[in-house]
Design an enzyme around this catalytic site. Structure first.
Site, short mmCIF file in Angstrom:
data_model
loop_
_atom_site.label_atom_id
_atom_site.label_comp_id
_atom_site.label_asym_id
_atom_site.label_seq_id
_atom_site.Cartn_x
_atom_site.Cartn_y
_atom_site.Cartn_z
CB THR A 1 -0.94 0.04 1.22
OG1 THR A 1 -0.17 0.11 2.41
CG2 THR A 1 -1.84 -1.19 1.27
CG ASP A 2 -1.26 4.83 -1.26
OD1 ASP A 2 -1.90 4.56 -0.21
OD2 ASP A 2 -1.80 5.29 -2.28
CB ALA A 3 1.22 7.49 2.77
N GLY A 4 -1.74 6.06 2.26
CA GLY A 4 -3.17 6.10 2.60
C GLY A 4 -3.79 4.73 2.82
CB VAL B 1 -5.12 3.02 -1.50
CG1 VAL B 1 -5.57 2.59 -2.88
CG2 VAL B 1 -6.27 3.67 -0.73
#
Length: 133
Positions: free
Chosen positions: A7-10, A12
């Site tokens: 995932t990314d920082a969010g 997702v």
């Protein structure tokens, strides 16, 4: 399952990581039909490389989602295999229990690894793959 590293920082799934999911599915499919990529590399010295990918990103996968990655062999030619692949999320609110996240068309080409030149898929392998198409 979607892990933090996917995932990314969010939270997702980062868009490029879907390509890893698709690759793992194709590797496991090849293994399930009786061919290990490491064996193919050794003898007859071939590999399947991605020539093109077209991905439709429909909905995001998120941290801890349970996903299933599938493939369908669209067609096989002398030196290429064309797939349709899907990544779906488990969802009891959706008919069938799986929600479509991405859909992809993937084209692989068989190459001689020493020369990195396109070669025919070995007859035994092609015959085996065509029977399950």
């Amino acid at each position: 399952r979607v892990y933090y590293e996917d995932t990314d920082a969010g939270g997702v799934v980062y868009y490029a990581n879907y390509l890893k999911f698709l690759e793992r599915c194709r590797s496991e499919w090849l293994r399930a039909v009786g061919f290990d990529q490491s064996d193919l590399l050794r003898d007859p010295g071939i590999a399947f490389v991605v020539r093109s990918v077209a991905v439709d990103y429909l909905k995001p996968a998120r941290l801890d989602d349970v996903v299933i990655v599938s493939l369908e062999v669209e067609r096989i030619t002398k030196s290429q295999i064309f797939f349709i692949q899907h990544v779906r999320r488990a969802d009891t609110a959706v008919a069938g229990g799986w929600e479509e996240l991405i859909s992809a068309r993937v084209q692989l080409v068989c190459v001689n690894v020493a020369q990195m030149k396109v070669v025919s898929i070995p007859a035994l392998l092609r015959t085996q793959l065509e029977t399950i198409q």
